[in-house]
Scaffold this motif. Structure first.
Motif, short mmCIF file in Angstrom:
data_model
loop_
_atom_site.label_atom_id
_atom_site.label_comp_id
_atom_site.label_asym_id
_atom_site.label_seq_id
_atom_site.Cartn_x
_atom_site.Cartn_y
_atom_site.Cartn_z
N PRO A 49 61.93 44.17 -6.87
CA PRO A 49 61.02 44.96 -6.04
C PRO A 49 59.65 45.15 -6.69
N ILE A 50 58.64 45.14 -5.85
CA ILE A 50 57.26 45.38 -6.30
C ILE A 50 56.91 46.83 -6.02
N PRO B 295 58.94 49.05 3.04
CA PRO B 295 59.95 49.06 1.97
C PRO B 295 60.79 47.78 1.92
N VAL B 296 61.19 47.23 3.06
CA VAL B 296 62.00 46.01 3.04
C VAL B 296 61.21 44.83 2.48
N MET B 297 59.91 44.80 2.71
CA MET B 297 59.07 43.70 2.22
C MET B 297 58.90 43.73 0.70
N ARG B 298 59.09 44.89 0.12
CA ARG B 298 58.86 45.03 -1.33
C ARG B 298 59.83 44.19 -2.15
N SER B 299 61.00 43.85 -1.60
CA SER B 299 61.96 43.04 -2.36
C SER B 299 62.04 41.60 -1.86
N TRP B 300 61.05 41.17 -1.10
CA TRP B 300 61.01 39.77 -0.70
C TRP B 300 60.50 38.92 -1.85
N SER B 301 61.00 37.70 -1.93
CA SER B 301 60.44 36.74 -2.87
C SER B 301 59.08 36.28 -2.35
N ARG C 154 61.04 40.87 14.49
CA ARG C 154 61.66 39.57 14.24
C ARG C 154 61.03 38.88 13.03
N PHE C 155 59.83 39.30 12.63
CA PHE C 155 59.16 38.71 11.48
C PHE C 155 59.53 39.40 10.17
N ASP C 156 60.34 40.44 10.24
CA ASP C 156 60.69 41.21 9.05
C ASP C 156 62.02 40.82 8.43
N HIS C 157 62.56 39.69 8.82
CA HIS C 157 63.86 39.29 8.30
C HIS C 157 63.89 37.82 7.91
N PRO C 158 62.98 37.41 7.02
CA PRO C 158 63.05 36.00 6.60
C PRO C 158 64.30 35.78 5.75
#
Length: 178
Positions: A51-52, A60-66, A101-105
């Motif tokens: 997480p960043i 918050p969910v985006m913070r742990s995306w690669s 739909r764009f928040d779940h890569p």
């Protein structure tokens, strides 16, 4: 509600009142920054999901995306907007659909980069194809009603928003991969 108002003001004040050329330059600058970050980073770091820190506009969910997942998200948004801009220019009122739909890569890797480059080139070239004077519009759940010019501004704003996210992801994950 307050966050949406602030986001709308930022989009309006920072991007929508600027010229198409300025937004195009901003978009290209952000695309180049992402490309440069990716080019000098190992695959394992780009796949890292540590997480960043909290950043403006990053959920918050985006913070742990690669870094790759973030680029996959960007690609999805770019594809959707590339479909909508011709409709807006033609005076239609397209439905943007559910933006969650764009928040779940999914997990992804370097395969996202050719698509990123292709979509970035298409977006940079939009000013050659459209006058951005169409009367169509759509309602974005965060940014409100946007016409084609606003949608183009949103593309520059959105891409610029994710540059620090990718840089932080690379920095944090590189430290664990050394």
């Amino acid at each position: 509600m307050l966050e949406n108002t602030l986001a709308r003001l930022l989009l309006w004040g920072g991007y929508r009142i600027r010229s198409l050329k300025t937004n195009q330059r901003q978009f290209c600058s952000a695309a180049n920054a992402i490309e440069a970050s990716i080019a000098t980073t190992s695959d394992s770091t780009l796949r890292g999901r540590l997480p960043i820190p909290a950043l403006p506009g990053i959920t918050p969910v985006m913070r742990s995306w690669s870094a790759y997942m973030t680029i996959d998200h960007i690609n999805g948004v770019h594809e959707a907007m590339l479909e909508r801009i011709p409709e807006l220019e033609a005076g239609r009122q397209p439905d943007i659909g559910d933006i969650s739909r764009f928040d779940h890569p999914g997990e992804c890797g370097p395969e996202v980069m050719p698509r990123f480059r292709d979509l970035a080139t298409q977006i940079a070239d939009l000013t050659k194809a459209y006058a951005f004077t169409g009367r169509g519009s759509f309602v974005h759940p965060i940014f409100g009603r946007l016409n084609s010019r606003g949608a183009f501004a949103l593309l520059a704003f959105h891409l610029q928003l994710h540059v620090p996210q990718i840089r932080h992801s690379i920095l944090i994950n590189a430290q664990t991969n050394e």
